[in-house]
Design an enzyme around this catalytic site. Structure first.
Site, short mmCIF file in Angstrom:
data_model
loop_
_atom_site.label_atom_id
_atom_site.label_comp_id
_atom_site.label_asym_id
_atom_site.label_seq_id
_atom_site.Cartn_x
_atom_site.Cartn_y
_atom_site.Cartn_z
N ALA A 66 0.86 -1.18 0.00
CA ALA A 66 0.00 0.00 0.00
C ALA A 66 0.90 1.23 0.00
O ALA A 66 2.05 1.16 0.45
CB ALA A 66 -0.89 -0.01 1.24
N GLY A 111 0.58 -4.94 0.92
CA GLY A 111 -0.61 -5.01 0.07
C GLY A 111 -0.35 -5.71 -1.25
O GLY A 111 -1.29 -6.23 -1.87
N GLU A 114 -0.69 -9.31 -0.44
CA GLU A 114 -2.14 -9.53 -0.22
C GLU A 114 -2.90 -9.56 -1.54
O GLU A 114 -3.82 -10.36 -1.72
CB GLU A 114 -2.69 -8.42 0.69
N GLU A 134 4.53 -5.12 7.39
CA GLU A 134 3.78 -4.06 8.08
C GLU A 134 4.25 -3.79 9.50
O GLU A 134 4.19 -2.66 9.97
CB GLU A 134 2.28 -4.40 8.08
N1 COA Z 1 4.58 3.15 -0.59
C1 COA Z 1 4.97 4.30 -1.13
N2 COA Z 1 6.09 4.43 -1.86
C2 COA Z 1 6.85 3.32 -2.04
C3 COA Z 1 6.51 2.08 -1.49
C4 COA Z 1 5.31 2.01 -0.74
N3 COA Z 1 4.89 0.86 -0.18
N4 COA Z 1 7.46 1.18 -1.81
C5 COA Z 1 8.36 1.84 -2.56
N5 COA Z 1 8.00 3.13 -2.69
C6 COA Z 1 8.70 4.20 -3.43
C7 COA Z 1 9.92 4.70 -2.67
O1 COA Z 1 9.53 5.67 -1.70
C8 COA Z 1 10.73 5.30 -3.79
O2 COA Z 1 10.16 6.54 -4.15
P1 COA Z 1 11.12 7.83 -4.42
O3 COA Z 1 12.00 7.41 -5.58
O4 COA Z 1 10.17 8.92 -4.79
O5 COA Z 1 11.89 8.06 -3.16
C9 COA Z 1 10.46 4.36 -4.95
O6 COA Z 1 9.24 3.68 -4.63
C10 COA Z 1 11.54 3.31 -5.13
O7 COA Z 1 11.71 2.61 -3.92
P2 COA Z 1 13.13 2.46 -3.16
O8 COA Z 1 12.85 2.26 -1.70
O9 COA Z 1 14.04 3.58 -3.53
O10 COA Z 1 13.67 1.12 -3.83
P3 COA Z 1 14.70 0.07 -3.19
O11 COA Z 1 15.08 -0.84 -4.29
O12 COA Z 1 15.78 0.79 -2.45
O13 COA Z 1 13.86 -0.73 -2.08
C11 COA Z 1 11.92 -1.93 -1.26
C12 COA Z 1 12.78 -1.57 -2.48
C13 COA Z 1 10.70 -2.67 -1.76
C14 COA Z 1 12.71 -2.85 -0.30
C15 COA Z 1 11.49 -0.63 -0.50
O14 COA Z 1 10.96 0.27 -1.45
C16 COA Z 1 10.49 -0.83 0.59
O15 COA Z 1 10.82 -1.32 1.65
N6 COA Z 1 9.19 -0.46 0.32
C17 COA Z 1 8.16 -0.52 1.32
C18 COA Z 1 7.69 -1.93 1.51
C19 COA Z 1 6.59 -1.98 2.57
O16 COA Z 1 6.82 -1.72 3.73
N7 COA Z 1 5.37 -2.34 2.13
C20 COA Z 1 4.26 -2.47 3.01
C21 COA Z 1 3.47 -1.23 3.01
S1 COA Z 1 2.07 -1.40 4.09
#
Ligand code: COA
Length: 259
Positions: A66, A111, A114, A134
């Protein structure tokens, strides 16, 4: 129909829905949720659509969760409304009378995991990663993840993933039964198409009845065996059942019309 956050295409009865926010790793914001809801309405209502592939744009992510940026400042009531809306859309996917297959082409987190679990089954590319992170955010899954993860991989494994926020790779997801196949990234969509091409030749109402009956296992408000009796009986009233049984006896291929 055109969608703000989705790309869609229809080819040989297979409707492909691609979540298209690759710069945000296809994170599900409210617009994506609304678009997914409307795209599923299209699936239900368009007779030309026989089955669905759901995937994410770009090489890196199916859906990374999400959209966390929408969570800041939300109240308890708003949090509950967010979960309820997400659950309703994901129920629409799960209860779709037409098969929905998730092609998981990278991160399927929160999400995203999910969403994949609300599909009828999943195929992963070898670079896929699954998890429910989460608790890292002081949250829990809200779009059915605590329920479907237990259903799909069992309570012990689900508990560990939910509590630890650990990610599993595609090979582990296969071993856990979370996905049916792991293939090279360039073969992912082709694998789904090859399975759905077979399914699309079957009697559509019977396929829908399989989905409804199998889903009844997890619906405590109904008795699954009774649902099966009713669905089995209903098949006898269809053109397709008459055609299928007649074709078998006449030693020819059945030609189903979905009625
Ligand atoms: N919500 C909003 N933005 C998200 C996102 C999310 N769940 N997951 C990734 N993004 C965005 C990042 O903020 C970044 O945006 P920016 O370039 O404007 O800063 C872009 O997507 C790329 O992500 P980034 O974190 O730079 O890539 P990465 O390869 O370093 O890491 C992940 C990849 C998936 C490990 C990391 O993005 C992450 O941990 N995301 C969240 C996962 C999460 O907690 N999901 C559950 C949400 S309830």
């Amino acid at each position: 129909m055109a969608y703000q956050t989705l790309l869609t295409s229809l080819d040989q009865g297979i409707f492909t829905i691609t979540i298209n926010r690759p710069d945000k790793l296809n994170a599900i914001n409210q617009q994506v949720m609304t678009d997914l809801n409307n795209a599923m309405d299209e699936v239900y209502n368009n007779a030309d659509i026989k089955s669905v592939i759901l995937t994410g744009a770009g090489p890196k992510a199916f859906v990374a969760g999400a959209d966390i940026s929408e969570f800041a400042g939300a109240t308890v009531a708003e949090g509950m409304a967010l979960a309820k809306k997400g659950q309703d859309v994901f129920f629409k996917i799960e209860n779709s009378p037409k098969p929905v297959v998730a092609c998981v082409n990278g991160f399927a987190l929160g999400g995203g995991c999910e969403l994949a679990m609300s599909c009828h089954f999943r195929i992963a590319s070898s670079n896929a990663k699954f998890g429910q992170p989460e608790v890292n955010l002081g949250l829990i899954p809200g779009y059915g993840g605590t329920q479907r993860l237990v259903q799909l991989i069992g309570k012990g494994r689900a508990m560990e993933l939910l509590m630890s926020a650990s990610m599993i790779d595609a090979a582990t997801a296969l071993q856990y039964g979370l996905v049916n196949y792991v293939v090279a990234p360039e073969e992912l969509i082709a694998k789904a198409i090859s399975i759905l091409t077979v399914v699309n030749e079957k009697a559509p109402l019977a396929v829908a009845a399989c989905i409804m009956s199998a889903n009844a296992v997890f619906n405590e408000n109904v008795d699954g065996y009774s649902v099966e009796v009713a669905e089995f009986g209903k098949c006898f009233g269809t053109d397709d059942m008459k055609e299928g049984t007649t074709a078998f006896l006449e030693k020819r291929k059945a030609n189903f019309n979905g009625k």
